[in-house]
Design an enzyme around this catalytic site. Structure first.
Site, PDB file in Angstrom:
ATOM      1  N   HIS A 161     -48.776 -73.148  25.147  1.00 43.07           N
ATOM      2  CA  HIS A 161     -48.388 -73.273  26.558  1.00 43.07           C
ATOM      3  C   HIS A 161     -49.406 -72.622  27.469  1.00 43.07           C
ATOM      4  O   HIS A 161     -50.308 -71.917  27.029  1.00 43.07           O
ATOM      5  CB  HIS A 161     -46.997 -72.666  26.782  1.00 43.07           C
ATOM      6  CG  HIS A 161     -46.927 -71.194  26.486  1.00 43.07           C
ATOM      7  ND1 HIS A 161     -47.381 -70.230  27.365  1.00 43.07           N
ATOM      8  CD2 HIS A 161     -46.463 -70.527  25.399  1.00 43.07           C
ATOM      9  CE1 HIS A 161     -47.189 -69.029  26.832  1.00 43.07           C
ATOM     10  NE2 HIS A 161     -46.637 -69.183  25.629  1.00 43.07           N
ATOM     11  N   CYS A 211     -46.563 -67.156  20.486  1.00 39.26           N
ATOM     12  CA  CYS A 211     -47.123 -68.408  20.996  1.00 39.26           C
ATOM     13  C   CYS A 211     -48.632 -68.333  21.176  1.00 39.26           C
ATOM     14  O   CYS A 211     -49.225 -67.266  21.170  1.00 39.26           O
ATOM     15  CB  CYS A 211     -46.486 -68.756  22.341  1.00 39.26           C
ATOM     16  SG  CYS A 211     -44.719 -69.104  22.224  1.00 39.26           S
TER      17      CYS A 211
END
Length: 190
Positions: free
Chosen positions: A150, A166
């Protein structure tokens, strides 16, 4: 005080020293510049998709947590790109292995994970599009729950271990990657 006779020899020695000294100073300055440049050279390690996958399929992504880079290859092999990333803070938070992109979202909503809620009980979900959204502007969801590739609004995180698992990219880079990556793209985290 000792007097120095102005002879042709003394004048020539002095003139030669005046010419040599600036050259020595310039050489030292160049060594210092070269040292700084070497420290700023990218640490990205070159990757080849064949070292990780049997075929390109819909495309391939390798997230190299050691060099903090994401490598992307298109399904037809004509497009290869490398992006600087943020990576998980610790090895315990780093999941390694094979997965794939299963969903894409513009303006993703961020919801704290269970472990984040244990550590930070006052954290609340952040709506997509909010300037303080930890997921930035775009997200690629993997088939591992709570693991994403992301964007981030906090550009200080890129190039550092700063996430809870992440892989983060600059918002403009995740937007670019988002447009290139189809669902089903193979992903490997190493």
């Amino acid at each position: 005080m000792k007097k120095i006779a102005l002879s042709r020899r003394n004048v020539m020695i002095g003139a030669g020293a005046a010419l040599i000294l600036p050259a020595q100073v310039r050489a030292q300055e160049q060594r210092e510049i070269n040292a700084v440049v070497r420290r700023n050279v990218s640490s990205f390690v070159s990757q080849d998709w064949r070292d990780h996958f049997d075929s390109l399929g819909a495309g391939c992504i390798v997230c190299d947590t050691a060099s903090r880079a994401l490598h992307y290859w298109s399904g037809d092999g004509t497009d290869y790109r490398v992006y600087p990333t943020s990576v998980p803070k610790t090895d315990e938070l780093t999941r390694r292995g094979y997965t794939e992109v299963v969903r894409k979202k513009v303006g993703p909503t961020w919801t704290p994970t269970a472990s984040q809620m244990e550590r930070f009980p006052d954290w609340k979900p952040v709506a997509g599009g909010a300037p303080d959204n930890p997921l930035g502007t775009h997200a690629l969801y993997l088939d591992w729950p709570a693991y994403l590739i992301h964007g981030t609004h906090d550009t200080r995180k890129i190039g550092r271990p700063s996430s809870d698992g992440c892989i983060g990219l600059y918002n403009e880079k995740i937007e670019e990657l988002y447009a290139l990556v189809p669902i089903g793209t193979q992903v490997r985290l190493i």
